[in-house]
Design a protein around this motif. Structure first.
Motif, PDB file in Angstrom:
ATOM      1  N   LEU A   1      10.099 -14.506   4.950  1.00 44.19           N
ATOM      2  CA  LEU A   1      10.772 -13.274   4.542  1.00 44.19           C
ATOM      3  C   LEU A   1       9.776 -12.149   4.313  1.00 44.19           C
ATOM      4  O   LEU A   1      10.001 -11.009   4.729  1.00 44.19           O
ATOM      5  N   LYS A   2       8.668 -12.484   3.665  1.00 42.58           N
ATOM      6  CA  LYS A   2       7.646 -11.448   3.448  1.00 42.58           C
ATOM      7  C   LYS A   2       6.936 -11.104   4.745  1.00 42.58           C
ATOM      8  O   LYS A   2       6.528  -9.957   4.957  1.00 42.58           O
ATOM      9  N   GLY A   3       6.796 -12.107   5.630  1.00 41.29           N
ATOM     10  CA  GLY A   3       6.114 -11.874   6.895  1.00 41.29           C
ATOM     11  C   GLY A   3       6.877 -10.962   7.832  1.00 41.29           C
ATOM     12  O   GLY A   3       6.293 -10.346   8.731  1.00 41.29           O
ATOM     13  N   GLU A   4       8.218 -10.879   7.642  1.00 43.67           N
ATOM     14  CA  GLU A   4       9.004  -9.971   8.460  1.00 43.67           C
ATOM     15  C   GLU A   4       8.644  -8.512   8.201  1.00 43.67           C
ATOM     16  O   GLU A   4       8.890  -7.638   9.047  1.00 43.67           O
ATOM     17  N   LEU A   5       8.081  -8.254   7.036  1.00 43.16           N
ATOM     18  CA  LEU A   5       7.713  -6.889   6.675  1.00 43.16           C
ATOM     19  C   LEU A   5       6.266  -6.647   7.094  1.00 43.16           C
ATOM     20  O   LEU A   5       5.328  -6.889   6.351  1.00 43.16           O
ATOM     21  N   ARG A   6       6.076  -6.197   8.303  1.00 41.24           N
ATOM     22  CA  ARG A   6       4.736  -5.989   8.832  1.00 41.24           C
ATOM     23  C   ARG A   6       4.011  -4.900   8.051  1.00 41.24           C
ATOM     24  O   ARG A   6       4.600  -3.956   7.544  1.00 41.24           O
ATOM     25  N   GLY A   7       2.700  -5.030   7.998  1.00 40.15           N
ATOM     26  CA  GLY A   7       1.892  -3.978   7.398  1.00 40.15           C
ATOM     27  C   GLY A   7       1.912  -4.005   5.889  1.00 40.15           C
ATOM     28  O   GLY A   7       1.990  -5.071   5.263  1.00 40.15           O
ATOM     29  N   ASP A   8       1.849  -2.800   5.296  1.00 36.67           N
ATOM     30  CA  ASP A   8       1.732  -2.652   3.847  1.00 36.67           C
ATOM     31  C   ASP A   8       2.963  -1.965   3.271  1.00 36.67           C
ATOM     32  O   ASP A   8       3.688  -1.251   3.969  1.00 36.67           O
ATOM     33  N   ALA A   9       3.166  -2.202   1.986  1.00 38.60           N
ATOM     34  CA  ALA A   9       4.203  -1.489   1.246  1.00 38.60           C
ATOM     35  C   ALA A   9       3.553  -0.304   0.545  1.00 38.60           C
ATOM     36  O   ALA A   9       2.567  -0.460  -0.177  1.00 38.60           O
ATOM     37  N   VAL A  10       4.076   0.875   0.772  1.00 37.89           N
ATOM     38  CA  VAL A  10       3.588   2.086   0.112  1.00 37.89           C
ATOM     39  C   VAL A  10       4.658   2.534  -0.877  1.00 37.89           C
ATOM     40  O   VAL A  10       5.804   2.790  -0.489  1.00 37.89           O
ATOM     41  N   HIS A  11       4.295   2.606  -2.148  1.00 36.30           N
ATOM     42  CA  HIS A  11       5.228   2.988  -3.207  1.00 36.30           C
ATOM     43  C   HIS A  11       4.718   4.253  -3.887  1.00 36.30           C
ATOM     44  O   HIS A  11       3.578   4.299  -4.370  1.00 36.30           O
ATOM     45  N   VAL A  12       5.565   5.256  -3.938  1.00 37.91           N
ATOM     46  CA  VAL A  12       5.214   6.531  -4.566  1.00 37.91           C
ATOM     47  C   VAL A  12       6.162   6.783  -5.727  1.00 37.91           C
ATOM     48  O   VAL A  12       7.389   6.663  -5.573  1.00 37.91           O
ATOM     49  N   GLU A  13       5.615   7.109  -6.875  1.00 37.74           N
ATOM     50  CA  GLU A  13       6.406   7.480  -8.045  1.00 37.74           C
ATOM     51  C   GLU A  13       6.380   8.999  -8.155  1.00 37.74           C
ATOM     52  O   GLU A  13       5.312   9.608  -8.282  1.00 37.74           O
ATOM     53  N   LEU A  14       7.558   9.616  -8.080  1.00 40.84           N
ATOM     54  CA  LEU A  14       7.653  11.063  -8.175  1.00 40.84           C
ATOM     55  C   LEU A  14       7.728  11.503  -9.635  1.00 40.84           C
ATOM     56  O   LEU A  14       8.131  10.729 -10.519  1.00 40.84           O
ATOM     57  N   ALA A  15       7.361  12.754  -9.879  1.00 34.41           N
ATOM     58  CA  ALA A  15       7.424  13.285 -11.237  1.00 34.41           C
ATOM     59  C   ALA A  15       8.864  13.372 -11.722  1.00 34.41           C
ATOM     60  O   ALA A  15       9.140  13.196 -12.918  1.00 34.41           O
ATOM     61  N   GLN A  16       9.802  13.617 -10.804  1.00 36.50           N
ATOM     62  CA  GLN A  16      11.214  13.622 -11.160  1.00 36.50           C
ATOM     63  C   GLN A  16      12.034  13.214  -9.951  1.00 36.50           C
ATOM     64  O   GLN A  16      11.600  13.352  -8.805  1.00 36.50           O
ATOM     65  N   ALA A  17      13.222  12.698 -10.217  1.00 35.35           N
ATOM     66  CA  ALA A  17      14.083  12.233  -9.140  1.00 35.35           C
ATOM     67  C   ALA A  17      14.614  13.410  -8.327  1.00 35.35           C
ATOM     68  O   ALA A  17      15.068  14.402  -8.909  1.00 35.35           O
ATOM     69  N   PRO A  18      14.563  13.347  -7.012  1.00 36.89           N
ATOM     70  CA  PRO A  18      15.081  14.433  -6.183  1.00 36.89           C
ATOM     71  C   PRO A  18      16.606  14.412  -6.121  1.00 36.89           C
ATOM     72  O   PRO A  18      17.234  13.371  -6.336  1.00 36.89           O
ATOM     73  N   ASP A  19      17.199  15.561  -5.809  1.00 38.80           N
ATOM     74  CA  ASP A  19      18.645  15.595  -5.601  1.00 38.80           C
ATOM     75  C   ASP A  19      18.940  14.975  -4.234  1.00 38.80           C
ATOM     76  O   ASP A  19      18.024  14.744  -3.431  1.00 38.80           O
ATOM     77  N   PRO A  20      20.202  14.665  -3.929  1.00 38.29           N
ATOM     78  CA  PRO A  20      20.523  13.986  -2.662  1.00 38.29           C
ATOM     79  C   PRO A  20      20.028  14.718  -1.420  1.00 38.29           C
ATOM     80  O   PRO A  20      19.576  14.068  -0.461  1.00 38.29           O
TER      81      PRO A  20
END
Length: 338
Positions: free
Chosen positions: A227-246
């Motif tokens: 299951l993890k191998g299906e996700l090629r490459g790296d996971a990039v996670h960004v935390e924003l200063a505030q949640a964006p609108d839709p």
């Protein structure tokens, strides 16, 4: 040469509770004999409802299920003889001693005399409860109570053992000890074990195969590595200063989708997650794209794929957010879909 019949085979299970709550929505699951399979999902996903149906404690509104070769609807008594169950809430009598609980459990399954005494002594020793065997269960620690619960489930030597959230509420030391015991059960005795859990680390460590459950359905299934191998490459996670609108969230997804090697972009509240062929090299471009859209960044991380990333890919939301959300069950059906 024919393959052995699966220990558990459920097909299109559906279960609804009063108030329009759908606990199971066509859930299908197959567990091979002699394996440890983890049902992984947040609270309210339908894991415990599945176990209740498979252990004959509830009836589905639709679908079929076979356990140890027996139909759970046509022959529930035969299923009960073939399974052991460790529920979320302890079934031990708190006033009786550990030994008395085991003796009673054995008698319920037809054990008598020397065979009952020997099996009781064997399980007390195996779960390190011999010294506490004469004490009321109410005096046991949480870890001791869970070990006794597992011993009770094993008294009649079942073919299939159901462990429903076996380490919930345990401290880290007791949880680790329970993991070790579950590993021994699978390795030494060849038991078929169906484990439900909402701990990612627990599923990753104990289960040979994982079925990820979300909103009453299995959304992904396979070994943790696959299951993890299906996700090629790296996971990039960004935390924003505030949640964006839709609208802004849509613009962010579109902007990140323009980069080669970046895919599976999800904007979930303040979290922006994506898959990248080369995470470290992609980060500057991701940050620049977010800046052009006016999204202030609080932090960024790059990591190898995890089960949390797998869940995000198939469920469209982070496991943590789903797990901390209240289960959508009315009071009349409390405890049904977990």
């Amino acid at each position: 040469m024919t393959s052995p019949a699966p220990a558990v085979a459920a097909h299109d299970l559906t279960k609804r509770y009063p108030g329009g709550v759908t606990a199971l929505d066509g859930l299908s699951l197959t567990v091979a004999a002699g394996t440890v399979v983890g049902l992984l999902g947040p609270n309210g996903a339908g894991k415990s409802t599945t176990v209740k149906i498979l252990t004959t404690l509830a009836r589905p509104d639709a679908g079929t299920a076979m356990v140890a070769g027996r139909d759970v609807l046509r022959h529930p008594d035969r299923v009960r003889r073939a399974i052991g169950v460790v529920a979320q809430k302890s079934g031990a009598d708190p006033v009786a001693t550990g030994r008395e609980n085991l003796l009673l459990q054995g008698r319920l399954y037809g054990l008598r005399g020397a065979a009952l005494a020997a099996r009781t002594a064997e399980l007390l020793a195996r779960f390190d409860l011999t010294q506490a065997a004469g004490r009321p269960v109410r005096t046991y620690s949480g870890g001791m109570q869970r070990r006794l619960d597992v011993a009770l489930g094993l008294m009649h030597r079942p073919q299939v053992l159901f462990l429903d959230e076996p380490t919930t509420g345990l401290d880290p030391q007791a949880r680790t000890a329970m993991w070790e015991e579950i590993g021994r059960l699978a390795g030494e005795e060849g038991l078929t074990i169906l484990l439900t859990t909402h701990y990612l680390e627990e599923a990753d460590r104990l289960a040979e195969r994982i079925a990820i459950v979300d909103r009453g359905r299995v959304v992904a299934e396979g070994t943790p590595a696959d299951l993890k191998g299906e996700l090629r490459g790296d996971a990039v996670h960004v935390e924003l200063a505030q949640a964006p609108d839709p609208v802004t969230a849509g613009l962010l997804r579109a902007a990140l989708g323009e980069f080669a090697g970046v895919r599976d972009t999800v904007v979930d509240g303040r979290r922006v997650s994506a898959r990248a062929d080369d995470g470290p090299a992609t980060v500057p471009h991701v940050l620049a794209a977010l800046e052009r859209q006016g999204a202030a960044v609080a932090s960024v991380t790059v990591a190898r794929p995890s089960l949390d990333d797998v869940y995000l890919r198939y469920a469209g939301r982070r496991f943590h957010e789903a797990d901390t959300a209240p289960a959508p069950l009315p009071a009349a059906a409390a405890g049904g879909a977990r």
